[in-house]
Design an enzyme around this catalytic site. Sequence first.
Site, PDB file in Angstrom:
ATOM      1  N   GLU A  56       0.735  -1.293  -0.047  1.00 45.41           N
ATOM      2  CA  GLU A  56       0.040  -0.131   0.050  1.00 45.41           C
ATOM      3  C   GLU A  56       0.759   1.273  -0.065  1.00 45.41           C
ATOM      4  O   GLU A  56       0.474   2.054  -0.774  1.00 45.41           O
ATOM      5  CB  GLU A  56      -1.116  -0.022   1.197  1.00 45.41           C
ATOM      6  CG  GLU A  56      -1.888  -1.223   1.165  1.00 45.41           C
ATOM      7  CD  GLU A  56      -1.454  -2.395   2.010  1.00 45.41           C
ATOM      8  OE1 GLU A  56      -2.426  -2.995   2.484  1.00 45.41           O
ATOM      9  OE2 GLU A  56      -0.389  -2.879   1.904  1.00 45.41           O
ATOM     10  N   CYS A  88      -0.835   0.264   7.231  1.00 49.10           N
ATOM     11  CA  CYS A  88      -1.129   0.644   6.052  1.00 49.10           C
ATOM     12  C   CYS A  88      -2.491   1.390   5.792  1.00 49.10           C
ATOM     13  O   CYS A  88      -2.490   2.103   5.100  1.00 49.10           O
ATOM     14  CB  CYS A  88      -1.017  -0.766   5.062  1.00 49.10           C
ATOM     15  SG  CYS A  88       0.556  -1.205   4.877  1.00 49.10           S
ATOM     16  N   ARG A 188       8.420 -23.964  -8.147  1.00 53.17           N
ATOM     17  CA  ARG A 188       9.619 -23.961  -7.094  1.00 53.17           C
ATOM     18  C   ARG A 188       9.918 -22.566  -6.792  1.00 53.17           C
ATOM     19  O   ARG A 188      10.302 -22.210  -5.548  1.00 53.17           O
ATOM     20  CB  ARG A 188      10.927 -24.829  -7.560  1.00 53.17           C
ATOM     21  CG  ARG A 188      10.689 -26.293  -7.746  1.00 53.17           C
ATOM     22  CD  ARG A 188      11.815 -26.879  -8.342  1.00 53.17           C
ATOM     23  NE  ARG A 188      12.107 -28.383  -8.322  1.00 53.17           N
ATOM     24  CZ  ARG A 188      12.972 -28.918  -8.507  1.00 53.17           C
ATOM     25  NH1 ARG A 188      14.224 -28.315  -9.032  1.00 53.17           N
ATOM     26  NH2 ARG A 188      12.688 -30.535  -8.784  1.00 53.17           N
TER      27      ARG A 188
END
Length: 436
Positions: A56, A88, A188
């Site tokens: 944010e 935030c 992965r």
Amino acid sequence: MSVTPDDESFMAAAIRLSRRHLGRTATNPSVGCLIVKDGVIVGQAVTALGGRPHAEPQALAEAGEAARGATAYVTLEPCSHHGKTPPCAEALIAYGVARVVISVTDPDPRVSGRGISMLRDAGIEVDAGVLEAEGRRSLAGYLTRQTKNRPYVTLKLAVSADGMIGRAGEGQVAITGSEARAEVQALRAETDAILVGIGTAISDDPLLTVRTPGLEAQSPIRIVLDPTLALPLTSKLVETARDVPVILVASEEVSPLAADAEGLPPSVLPDISPTRGEIGKEREPNSQNDSSSRSTADVGQGASPQPISPPVGEMPGRAEGGNTPADATDLDSRRAALEAAGVEIVYCNPYHPEILLPALATRGISSLLVEGGAKTARLFLEAGLVDRIQLYQAPVIIGVNGIESPLDATDIPSGFAHTGTQMFGVDRLDEYERRL
């Protein structure tokens, strides 16, 4: 204001953005944020590598004065508490946004609903639950660690047309083609840790790293269930342990403190940092959404409360191709050699995943990929500790001496829903997930 198709479109973009840093934000979730004004994106960001800054404040800074009166689209409820960075929610208020659209409410008890309340108390309109199913999927690792005190576990299997995952005594056998293997590399790269049993580690001698050009630095922590420290010093895993972390999960019986080891709690495991290449460093206690300590009672739906017997073929001294140390002196020398090579050894019964997984979660590991072999796959399936199954099916025939897959598309365990099919060349990928 009711949710519009434009809201869903912008939230879908925020979710796609959030996936860029999966597996790379330490104990914090990878969150996406868009700032939109008059139908135009004026700021966007994803949680930074390592977990800070959060999405944010980065997106707001990019938007600048244009954020006033704008709409913010955030994949996870903005935090409302002070950690190493201000909340935030306060940043959104200070920049003067008029509306905040949220996909998933944060289950962290320090946040859950408080971020929304803070915004509404400041006169900001809030709509939550937009594309929630998609948002929860993108945050699966974080949500599982918060609500079940363990990593989100993905089991990946590649199965031949005759139901096999390999051929005994031949090490790695290619079942899928290059396109499917590239997809596995991408998986992965967005996963915190990857796990195999000692039989697979010895017979296949895998690297378990990400080899896609440009993504090598995103290789996950590599974990081997190795009750008797049988992993050869000449293995690729040991030889690369200083480049990409390797953890051996050994039985308490081979611990230097074996006399006092019976029944040791997960706290005997040394710190495992979630950041690539950093093992043994302290977790950051004030991260946006660090897990708080919980009971292991809710480690997973269907988790067995009883010890799980070692799979046949992976009993101490019976790992394929392994040599069990003859005595305590040999054990000490092997332990010293492994540690000198950079291998981390932890002592936690390898056949108690219901204990191992919470121990990994307390060290910031939110997602775990189980890649092999058949015995290890069965171990996690029977314990009820698999959240997602990625089942690749290829047209190749293994034939004589094939190693039978622990499951196929006809016997997916109950509780899993089929969530999609993709084709990679001639290989088919079917995904199944438990409800989060």
